[in-house]
Design a protein around this motif. Sequence first.
Motif, PDB file in Angstrom:
ATOM      1  N   ARG A  56      85.491  34.433  23.670  1.00  0.00           N
ATOM      2  CA  ARG A  56      84.811  33.150  23.489  1.00  0.00           C
ATOM      3  C   ARG A  56      83.440  33.122  24.163  1.00  0.00           C
ATOM      4  N   LEU A  57      83.222  34.050  25.092  1.00  0.00           N
ATOM      5  CA  LEU A  57      81.918  34.108  25.763  1.00  0.00           C
ATOM      6  C   LEU A  57      80.997  35.128  25.099  1.00  0.00           C
ATOM      7  N   ALA A  58      81.495  35.773  24.054  1.00  0.00           N
ATOM      8  CA  ALA A  58      80.719  36.832  23.389  1.00  0.00           C
ATOM      9  C   ALA A  58      79.328  36.382  22.940  1.00  0.00           C
ATOM     10  N   PRO A  59      79.151  35.113  22.540  1.00  0.00           N
ATOM     11  CA  PRO A  59      77.790  34.717  22.146  1.00  0.00           C
ATOM     12  C   PRO A  59      76.791  34.700  23.300  1.00  0.00           C
ATOM     13  N   TYR A  60      77.234  34.961  24.528  1.00  0.00           N
ATOM     14  CA  TYR A  60      76.315  34.900  25.667  1.00  0.00           C
ATOM     15  C   TYR A  60      76.305  36.215  26.445  1.00  0.00           C
ATOM     16  N   PRO A  61      75.963  37.321  25.778  1.00  0.00           N
ATOM     17  CA  PRO A  61      76.079  38.625  26.424  1.00  0.00           C
ATOM     18  C   PRO A  61      75.102  38.803  27.595  1.00  0.00           C
ATOM     19  N   GLU A  62      74.030  38.037  27.613  1.00  0.00           N
ATOM     20  CA  GLU A  62      73.010  38.202  28.652  1.00  0.00           C
ATOM     21  C   GLU A  62      73.237  37.268  29.840  1.00  0.00           C
ATOM     22  N   ALA A  63      74.216  36.393  29.739  1.00  0.00           N
ATOM     23  CA  ALA A  63      74.359  35.344  30.750  1.00  0.00           C
ATOM     24  C   ALA A  63      74.783  35.905  32.101  1.00  0.00           C
ATOM     25  N   VAL A  64      74.284  35.285  33.164  1.00  0.00           N
ATOM     26  CA  VAL A  64      74.764  35.549  34.519  1.00  0.00           C
ATOM     27  C   VAL A  64      75.174  34.184  35.084  1.00  0.00           C
ATOM     28  N   ILE A  65      76.473  34.002  35.263  1.00  0.00           N
ATOM     29  CA  ILE A  65      76.967  32.696  35.701  1.00  0.00           C
ATOM     30  C   ILE A  65      77.292  32.763  37.192  1.00  0.00           C
ATOM     31  N   GLY A  66      76.645  31.907  37.953  1.00  0.00           N
ATOM     32  CA  GLY A  66      76.923  31.841  39.380  1.00  0.00           C
ATOM     33  C   GLY A  66      78.049  30.861  39.641  1.00  0.00           C
ATOM     34  N   ASN A 142      85.311  25.912  28.538  1.00  0.00           N
ATOM     35  CA  ASN A 142      86.191  25.828  27.378  1.00  0.00           C
ATOM     36  C   ASN A 142      87.018  27.095  27.194  1.00  0.00           C
ATOM     37  N   ALA A 143      86.367  28.245  27.432  1.00  0.00           N
ATOM     38  CA  ALA A 143      87.067  29.517  27.248  1.00  0.00           C
ATOM     39  C   ALA A 143      88.213  29.643  28.246  1.00  0.00           C
TER      40      ALA A 143
END
Lengths: 227, 318, 330
Positions: A56-66, A142-143
């Motif tokens: 479900r997070l695949a659309p955000y491959p560049e994300a860095v979540i703190g 959501n994921a």
Amino acid sequence: MSPQDRERSSRPVDPPFSPVLLAGLALAPVPPRLLQPLFDAILAVVRRRHPDILDRLAPYPEAVIGIDPVDLPFVLLLEPAPERPRLTVCRDFAGAETSALIRGPLAMLFALAEGRIDGDAAFFSRQLVFEGDTEVVLALRNAVDGAGIDLEADFAATLGPLARPLRHLVGVGSWVFGRLARDMDLVRSALLGPALRGADAQSARLGELEEEIGTLRRSLRHRESRA
Amino acid sequence: MSAADKAGKKAAEKTGKPGSLTLGPVLFNWPAETWRDFHFRIADEASVDSVHLGEVVCSKRQPFFEKYLAEVIERLTAAGKEVVLSSLALVMTERERQDVSALAEVAGMLVEANDVSVAAALAGRPFVIGPYVNVYNEGSLGYLAGLGAVRACLPAELPAATIAILARQASVEIELQAFGRLPLAMSARCYHARSRNLHKDGCQYVCGDEPDGMEVDTMDGKPFLTVNGTQTMSYHYLDLLPEIGALRRLGVDRFRLWPQSCDMVAVAELFRGVLDGRLDGAEADARLAELLPNVAFANGYIHGRPGNALVDEGLATG
Amino acid sequence: MSAETVELICPAGTPAALKAAIDAGADAVYLGYRDETNARNFPGLNFSRPELADGIAYAHDRGAKVLVAINTFPRAGQPEIWHQAVDDAARLGADAVILADIGLCAYAAKTHPDLRLHLSVQASASSAEAIRFYHQAFGIRRAVLPRVLTVPEIAALGAAVPVEMEVFVFGGLCVMAEGRCALSSYVTGQSPNINGACSPAAHVRYIEKGDKVISQLGGFTINTFGSGEPAGYPTLCKGRFEANGKLSYLFEEPTSLNTLDLLPELIAAGVTAFKIEGRQRGRAYVSAVVKAFRQGVDAIRRGERPPAFALDGITEGGRQTSGAYERSWR
């Protein structure tokens, strides 16, 4: 946990003397790199038991979540890149390029992960704070909610032969940990169990950790005697 | 005739015609005499082809201008304008349902359906689909054309790419909103009344206080929206003068000007000039800015951007 | 209609929420695919085709139904994405599809004559004439009513239409007529009708300024929260704005619809199905709200009033309203 009891500020505030806050005090001297194997293990569990989260997070491959459990002395960086996801533990966000931040008491982050509380409700009451790219935060929320995580079930199986050093660590702070209720069991099983299991393969690190535990025990005794 | 032949025939027809101008219905609550005189002047001076009359926003306003409706229709018709009767957009109460049925019974005049219920009542005779009916694709447009629709004024938020597809495939005239504050939303609740701590039932017609709607700012003072009773509109005035040439080439037949309290005859003249090829789009745009120095313009939707955006680049028609 | 036959229609944003809803007593869940074919196209949410198949199996094993919302308006030139969505719902055994677009209704009625069609709230069918049109033209069997009608208006409507009526009983409240609101696209370029998202998260920013949090959507400030104030998601119709020098929640306060007290009147008005909003909310929300309404409906069946319950903790801004069902809301 009544909202009126909370001190209001733009940062989420945890209840006074929460178990996790006390655990945070206890963990303060532990260098983040010693905790890294534990988070590698957590991520491995997630990949194995809940592949749909990263899907479900695949659309955000560049994300860095703190992720900032405000009552613990370290922060996490989650990079959900489908091929090479990473969950890194750091002292703080200095030098990290995060696309989004989630701040909240650890107990609440866990409750959120387990779907025990409603993310919107937590946010409406300001116990959770989001910053940065809200879409990424929402996707993660959501994921994780959709995965049906049960931390105890997920991690109980992974404790393995390291239950003993874990209990040792827990036994360290009777003054602190004696009061811990269910929340601390979660901290223990989720954070420390897999860490020690991961450390099993790296005895050098395990030794280091044992040493830290020793230091911890001494400092806690000091506090205990003063109290 | 095959669909391709039809499209070819339509394209040929379109290149020959200069494109038409519609004056939309007055959406605001103007004093009845102002409303009458405004339309008299349009009849006498404005170079528009069609004029819409009727209350779209709030059925409570209708009784006020109704007494002048017949003479306004007469004056416009005598001046050679096509008159179209616009329906309410949100039909809920028994009264409103009766008004709609009555409108569908009107013989000899084109009616604009701003609600699906009105389109249904008009089935079997020629009618206009208003911008409050959701026509987003060829399937819906084709179905409504089958019921008798001859013209469709498309929803505000469609980008040029969608408009091009609809214009290419449709057997009906395609109309686009081209000037004025954009209708963005309808509600059962009256925000004009609410802003004065009143309810819709006892509204005291406070929506009549602002002839171009009540401006709404953000907390940090940025102009944002406009409230017109139960309707929410853009703060910005839509202005498609620079895009008209490109939109004509995409197959758009008509352009709708929403009445504002400014000099609409002068506004219509600028659009007419561009449609007739007498005036360059950019030149007309500059003149519009001179005519309305205190107005902020936007054209974002047609460029596939947020509606409030003002885009300078031309519209690609390839 | 009677309390015996009324159905509880519950939101499922994820497979976990679907299970939570059914386990808590839902008669049916509604859900959408993980794409722009439904009006809750939010990040990380919704169902893949295999997840839908599993969800339908889970529901049917427990006597519950699955309704698939395909309630955005197909993009011109690409209707096949929406057609495929309808085809797949039919193939996988969905109990109904919930549609808004006239063209898509026509496609579904023609291609799948046995598939049950519900009219989405996004179609904004607010009168008997509008609902009759969708019934006669496409055979829709149930209409989800727009959140603009009062209880007496619903009762009058029920007497005049040959289809079942479904109404929202809890959750986020659209203050504008649904399916006819371009506020989100005006500010962000993303529209509920086209993209399936209102006030999309990608355009949301929370900015901390001193002890305040400012929420922005598409660069416009929607609200500011001081210390001690509950924050809200910047849905733009629930923001604070200034008009004529007065700062207020001009359109609506951050609040949630709650009609538990009105359920008996709604049943008397002929409503067949109660719908709970919140596909974008978590499992905890779904469990709590579905349980409460299950108890409410069951109490009415026993001839009692629905029991009071505390849902303050999960409502927006901690506030509740009975919305347009009461005339004074207007």
